[in-house]
Scaffold this motif. Structure first.
Motif, PDB file in Angstrom:
ATOM      1  N   ALA A 223     -17.236  -1.250 -35.100  1.00 19.75           N
ATOM      2  CA  ALA A 223     -16.178  -0.465 -34.449  1.00 19.75           C
ATOM      3  C   ALA A 223     -15.326  -1.338 -33.528  1.00 19.75           C
ATOM      4  N   ASP A 224     -15.983  -2.248 -32.798  1.00 17.97           N
ATOM      5  CA  ASP A 224     -15.246  -3.128 -31.888  1.00 17.97           C
ATOM      6  C   ASP A 224     -14.292  -4.047 -32.649  1.00 17.97           C
ATOM      7  N   ILE A 225     -14.769  -4.607 -33.750  1.00 13.50           N
ATOM      8  CA  ILE A 225     -13.937  -5.515 -34.535  1.00 13.50           C
ATOM      9  C   ILE A 225     -12.762  -4.771 -35.149  1.00 13.50           C
ATOM     10  N   THR A 226     -13.010  -3.538 -35.604  1.00 15.61           N
ATOM     11  CA  THR A 226     -11.919  -2.721 -36.148  1.00 15.61           C
ATOM     12  C   THR A 226     -10.893  -2.416 -35.070  1.00 15.61           C
ATOM     13  N   LEU A 227     -11.371  -2.078 -33.860  1.00 13.29           N
ATOM     14  CA  LEU A 227     -10.466  -1.806 -32.743  1.00 13.29           C
ATOM     15  C   LEU A 227      -9.656  -3.051 -32.397  1.00 13.29           C
ATOM     16  N   MET A 228     -10.294  -4.212 -32.396  1.00  8.22           N
ATOM     17  CA  MET A 228      -9.584  -5.458 -32.100  1.00  8.22           C
ATOM     18  C   MET A 228      -8.472  -5.703 -33.114  1.00  8.22           C
ATOM     19  N   ASP A 229      -8.745  -5.399 -34.372  1.00 12.58           N
ATOM     20  CA  ASP A 229      -7.739  -5.578 -35.420  1.00 12.58           C
ATOM     21  C   ASP A 229      -6.542  -4.662 -35.175  1.00 12.58           C
ATOM     22  N   VAL A 230      -6.823  -3.414 -34.761  1.00 14.73           N
ATOM     23  CA  VAL A 230      -5.745  -2.460 -34.456  1.00 14.73           C
ATOM     24  C   VAL A 230      -4.941  -2.936 -33.241  1.00 14.73           C
ATOM     25  N   LEU A 231      -5.643  -3.374 -32.202  1.00 16.07           N
ATOM     26  CA  LEU A 231      -4.967  -3.838 -30.987  1.00 16.07           C
ATOM     27  C   LEU A 231      -4.122  -5.077 -31.255  1.00 16.07           C
ATOM     28  N   LYS A 232      -4.621  -5.950 -32.125  1.00 10.84           N
ATOM     29  CA  LYS A 232      -3.862  -7.154 -32.475  1.00 10.84           C
ATOM     30  C   LYS A 232      -2.549  -6.776 -33.161  1.00 10.84           C
ATOM     31  N   ALA A 233      -2.594  -5.779 -34.050  1.00 11.43           N
ATOM     32  CA  ALA A 233      -1.375  -5.328 -34.720  1.00 11.43           C
ATOM     33  C   ALA A 233      -0.402  -4.735 -33.705  1.00 11.43           C
ATOM     34  N   GLU A 234      -0.937  -3.957 -32.748  1.00  8.37           N
ATOM     35  CA  GLU A 234      -0.084  -3.378 -31.699  1.00  8.37           C
ATOM     36  C   GLU A 234       0.501  -4.475 -30.816  1.00  8.37           C
ATOM     37  N   GLN A 235      -0.313  -5.500 -30.520  1.00  2.00           N
ATOM     38  CA  GLN A 235       0.153  -6.620 -29.704  1.00  2.00           C
ATOM     39  C   GLN A 235       1.305  -7.347 -30.391  1.00  2.00           C
ATOM     40  N   ASP A 236       1.173  -7.586 -31.681  1.00  2.00           N
ATOM     41  CA  ASP A 236       2.238  -8.263 -32.428  1.00  2.00           C
ATOM     42  C   ASP A 236       3.529  -7.450 -32.379  1.00  2.00           C
ATOM     43  N   ALA A 237       3.391  -6.113 -32.516  1.00  2.00           N
ATOM     44  CA  ALA A 237       4.572  -5.245 -32.482  1.00  2.00           C
ATOM     45  C   ALA A 237       5.216  -5.256 -31.102  1.00  2.00           C
ATOM     46  N   ILE A 238       4.388  -5.240 -30.059  1.00  2.00           N
ATOM     47  CA  ILE A 238       4.913  -5.268 -28.683  1.00  2.00           C
ATOM     48  C   ILE A 238       5.618  -6.589 -28.412  1.00  2.00           C
ATOM     49  N   GLU A 239       5.006  -7.701 -28.834  1.00  2.00           N
ATOM     50  CA  GLU A 239       5.628  -9.014 -28.615  1.00  2.00           C
ATOM     51  C   GLU A 239       6.966  -9.122 -29.335  1.00  2.00           C
ATOM     52  N   GLN A 240       7.076  -8.503 -30.522  1.00  2.00           N
ATOM     53  CA  GLN A 240       8.346  -8.525 -31.240  1.00  2.00           C
ATOM     54  C   GLN A 240       9.401  -7.705 -30.500  1.00  2.00           C
ATOM     55  N   ARG A 241       8.996  -6.565 -29.923  1.00  2.00           N
ATOM     56  CA  ARG A 241       9.932  -5.739 -29.144  1.00  2.00           C
ATOM     57  C   ARG A 241      10.423  -6.496 -27.916  1.00  2.00           C
ATOM     58  N   ILE A 242       9.491  -7.211 -27.235  1.00  2.00           N
ATOM     59  CA  ILE A 242       9.870  -7.999 -26.063  1.00  2.00           C
ATOM     60  C   ILE A 242      10.868  -9.083 -26.455  1.00  2.00           C
ATOM     61  N   LYS A 243      10.592  -9.749 -27.574  1.00  2.40           N
ATOM     62  CA  LYS A 243      11.476 -10.815 -28.032  1.00  2.40           C
ATOM     63  C   LYS A 243      12.860 -10.262 -28.358  1.00  2.40           C
ATOM     64  N   ALA A 244      12.914  -9.071 -28.957  1.00  5.21           N
ATOM     65  CA  ALA A 244      14.203  -8.463 -29.302  1.00  5.21           C
ATOM     66  C   ALA A 244      15.012  -8.136 -28.055  1.00  5.21           C
ATOM     67  N   ILE A 245      14.336  -7.660 -26.994  1.00  2.65           N
ATOM     68  CA  ILE A 245      15.037  -7.353 -25.742  1.00  2.65           C
ATOM     69  C   ILE A 245      15.591  -8.630 -25.129  1.00  2.65           C
ATOM     70  N   LYS A 246      14.785  -9.707 -25.146  1.00  2.97           N
ATOM     71  CA  LYS A 246      15.269 -10.988 -24.629  1.00  2.97           C
ATOM     72  C   LYS A 246      16.500 -11.452 -25.396  1.00  2.97           C
ATOM     73  N   GLN A 247      16.471 -11.279 -26.703  1.00  2.00           N
ATOM     74  CA  GLN A 247      17.609 -11.684 -27.520  1.00  2.00           C
ATOM     75  C   GLN A 247      18.855 -10.870 -27.182  1.00  2.00           C
ATOM     76  N   ARG A 248      18.684  -9.587 -26.905  1.00  2.00           N
ATOM     77  CA  ARG A 248      19.841  -8.746 -26.531  1.00  2.00           C
ATOM     78  C   ARG A 248      20.390  -9.142 -25.172  1.00  2.00           C
ATOM     79  N   ILE A 249      19.484  -9.555 -24.261  1.00  2.00           N
ATOM     80  CA  ILE A 249      19.950 -10.020 -22.945  1.00  2.00           C
ATOM     81  C   ILE A 249      20.811 -11.260 -23.109  1.00  2.00           C
ATOM     82  N   VAL A 250      20.346 -12.207 -23.919  1.00  2.00           N
ATOM     83  CA  VAL A 250      21.113 -13.436 -24.152  1.00  2.00           C
ATOM     84  C   VAL A 250      22.465 -13.105 -24.767  1.00  2.00           C
ATOM     85  N   MET A 251      22.471 -12.171 -25.707  1.00  2.00           N
ATOM     86  CA  MET A 251      23.720 -11.778 -26.351  1.00  2.00           C
ATOM     87  C   MET A 251      24.678 -11.152 -25.340  1.00  2.00           C
ATOM     88  N   THR A 252      24.156 -10.328 -24.444  1.00  2.00           N
ATOM     89  CA  THR A 252      24.994  -9.651 -23.449  1.00  2.00           C
ATOM     90  C   THR A 252      25.472 -10.620 -22.375  1.00  2.00           C
TER      91      THR A 252
END
Length: 312
Positions: A223-252
């Motif tokens: 169960a822990d390993i499965t949860l870690m896999d889910v959290l890792k996917a969420e982490q990747d998605a969050i990091e991509q959202r953060i990167k997109a916001i940074k890119q919009r700041i640079v553009m603005t």
């Protein structure tokens, strides 16, 4: 009861490993960002490496007498120069380590020094969790109704607090300390790691009972390993959202090196960093590269879906 009066610093360190001290309290509760329950365990059982006496530790120790003098000056109270180890029933704990106590009232003070970058709003009456729980630990052992805390912020300020006894917190603390001492330290069972960088190193120091080529049964962690896999996917998605916001700041910013909102100030200035071109160095001067290359070994964890076992 054992006096610390004639102990050397090394003898005191060895003695405090025999029980739980006030500086261990917040860590055992999981409320010290700089020290985990596993770190306390490794220290008590002798698995943790010795911490070298660095400048920060030396200054903190040497300044205790100065902090005591400032406390006396600020409060008009006198301070006695060390106190004995005291034990509560059923668990070895020490009351004061090198901490002086207040003459005439039997309460504190705890001496603390911290750097000027500490963001705790001391001037608003806030006290860091490790300091607070240390004081509650001392009151649990001594029976005091309150405990003074003197805090020197290097080059910036000096604060004195009087921490009131909280019996509800003390009950919680003593229960956690007893469980830690008997269920972990005496039983030889390390507490679970907390996810800090320091725990990475400590886990690697734990004695191993399996051979490297053995395949361990991790079914209990499915169960822990499965949860870690889910959290890792969420982490990747969050990091991509953060990167997109940074890119919009640079553009603005549109070429500007600074920007602001009602709440935020943004700086986006170029900076130069020098680094060695290791690939070119190895190609053109392999002799020099070989002389300065330092090999290190570490374990890398890779997780992938298990292959289904074939059935006859």
């Amino acid at each position: 009861m054992q006096s610390t009066l004639k102990m050397t610093h090394e003898e005191w360190l060895a003695e405090r490993r025999k029980g739980i001290g006030g500086s261990d309290a917040a860590a055992i509760l999981g409320m010290n960002r700089g020290r985990s329950p596993l770190a306390v365990y490794m220290d008590k059982v002798g698995f943790a490496p010795e911490i070298p006496d660095n400048e920060a530790i030396r200054q903190g120790r040497d300044l205790e007498q100065y902090v005591a003098e400032r406390f006396c000056e600020a409060t008009g109270r006198r301070v006695l120069p060390r106190q004995p180890h005291l034990a509560t029933p059923g668990i070895p704990v020490d009351a004061g380590e090198h901490r002086p106590r207040c003459g005439g009232r039997g309460c504190g003070p705890g001496m603390q020094t911290t750097n000027p970058y500490n963001k705790t709003p001391f001037d608003q009456g806030d006290v860091p969790a490790p300091y607070y729980w240390q004081c509650q630990h001392y009151m649990a052992v001594t029976g005091a109704k309150s405990w003074f805390l003197a805090v020197l912020v290097h080059g910036k300020a000096f604060h004195v607090f009087e921490i009131s006894r909280n019996d509800e917190h003390i009950s919680r603390l003593i229960e956690a300390e007893r469980a830690f001492w008997f269920d972990n330290v005496l039983a030889g069972i390390p507490p679970l790691p907390s996810g800090t960088d320091g725990d990475d190193d400590l886990v690697a120091l734990l004695p191993a009972s399996r051979e490297p080529d053995e395949v361990a049964d991790l079914q209990g962690m499915e169960a822990d390993i499965t949860l870690m896999d889910v959290l890792k996917a969420e982490q990747d998605a969050i990091e991509q959202r953060i990167k997109a916001i940074k890119q919009r700041i640079v553009m603005t910013l549109d070429g500007a090196e600074a920007g602001r909102t009602n709440r935020w100030e943004i700086s986006y200035k170029p900076q130069t960093a020098e680094r060695i071109d290791s690939k070119r160095l190895k190609a053109e001067r392999p002799d020099i590269a070989a002389a300065y290359i330092k090999a290190s070994t570490s374990r890398v964890m890779r997780i992938k879906p298990a292959k289904e076992e074939k059935t006859a």
